[in-house]
Design a protein around this motif. Sequence first.
Motif, PDB file in Angstrom:
ATOM      1  N   ILE A  88      18.548  31.547  17.126  1.00  0.00           N
ATOM      2  CA  ILE A  88      18.647  30.418  18.061  1.00  0.00           C
ATOM      3  C   ILE A  88      17.917  30.739  19.365  1.00  0.00           C
ATOM      4  N   VAL A 102      14.581  28.799  20.948  1.00  0.00           N
ATOM      5  CA  VAL A 102      14.531  28.250  22.304  1.00  0.00           C
ATOM      6  C   VAL A 102      13.348  28.833  23.076  1.00  0.00           C
ATOM      7  N   PHE A 123      10.181  27.338  21.890  1.00  0.00           N
ATOM      8  CA  PHE A 123      10.039  25.970  22.392  1.00  0.00           C
ATOM      9  C   PHE A 123       9.532  25.993  23.834  1.00  0.00           C
ATOM     10  N   ILE A 124      10.118  26.854  24.672  1.00  0.00           N
ATOM     11  CA  ILE A 124       9.668  26.971  26.063  1.00  0.00           C
ATOM     12  C   ILE A 124       8.217  27.444  26.114  1.00  0.00           C
TER      13      ILE A 124
END
Length: 371
Positions: free
Chosen positions: A271, A275, A278-279
Amino acid sequence: MAIKIKDQPFYIQATAVLFGLVLVVYILSVLTDILVPLGFAAFLAILLNPLANRLQRHKVPKVLSIVIAMLIALLVVTGVFYFLSSQVIQFGDSLPMLKQKFGEISMNLKHWVQATFGIAVAKQDQMLKEALSNSQSMVGKTLGGLLGTLGIIFLLPVYIFFMLLYKPLILNFLYEVFAEENSKKVSEVLSETKGAIQSYIVGLLIEMIIVAAMNSAALLLLGVKYGILIGCIGAILNLIPYLGGIIAIALPVLMATVTKDGYSTQLGVIIAYIVIQFIDNNILVPRIVSSKVQINALMSIVVVLLGNQLWGLSGMFLSIPFVAVLKIIFDRIEDLKPWGKLLGDNIPTRHMGDILRNRRKRKAVVPEAEQ
């Protein structure tokens, strides 16, 4: 009388293009040991050129300014390697324990496969040996790429020094080799190439530092052993577009599996890395790594894989800036502009087929109106 290729039928044009591509790839493959160090040296020389020019503007002799710029770069690289080596030493101290734990997990997995799918442990070992035997050529290619990388390290300083020293000679050659009426295009290509490479490399370095910090912080919070080392390795792998980020997730997941019980940590790692990716892909890359030339995702993956096939590990890192340079050239040559558009990330709102059909409809309507 000269015969122009573009005036010939399509099958002759396609054959000529394919023959040219095969010849270029063959030359690139044969001259790998020469061209790979030169490629890295050219990009790094462009990166160090502003620092050397700034020192020369402060009345520092040219040779001394080049040496100082290279020494500063060497100090930065040495600091990074010293930091990583200290982390690797700590990892080496726990290697026997990790090896034992990994062996236990591997044996439990084999027994699970035997109970679930009915494949005996001996048969699994045989299948694993066959798979390793079939992948020997791939391993040899990777090791060859690593050895080639070590050779690059020793040749790079020499190439970079002479490229910076003879920069005026190289630029004059590029201007004089083309016709005088093309001098403006040559100047634009050289200027954009320099800006694109500098922006790309500097952006990658900044992105790598930020991603390394985020990876390390996430792994330390999750309690993964050697989180700083694995986080930094993941950031380095992230330099390989689109593919490196996926590979980097496997390292902390494997470490968490070996050192911790249960699967909550592995789930947290996945997870956290999703994240971070994605950033990285939606914030860092568009704002930091964005250069004057953008290559679309499909072409990025294809050229990275082609670079790996051609030059191994070095080819994966050189492929994107090399294609960026090609796109700059394609955008400046009329006959090659379609190739430049194919490499770019500007998606047209309407495709050419619709435009041509609308033109034909308008031409059909106009004669009827005139009647």
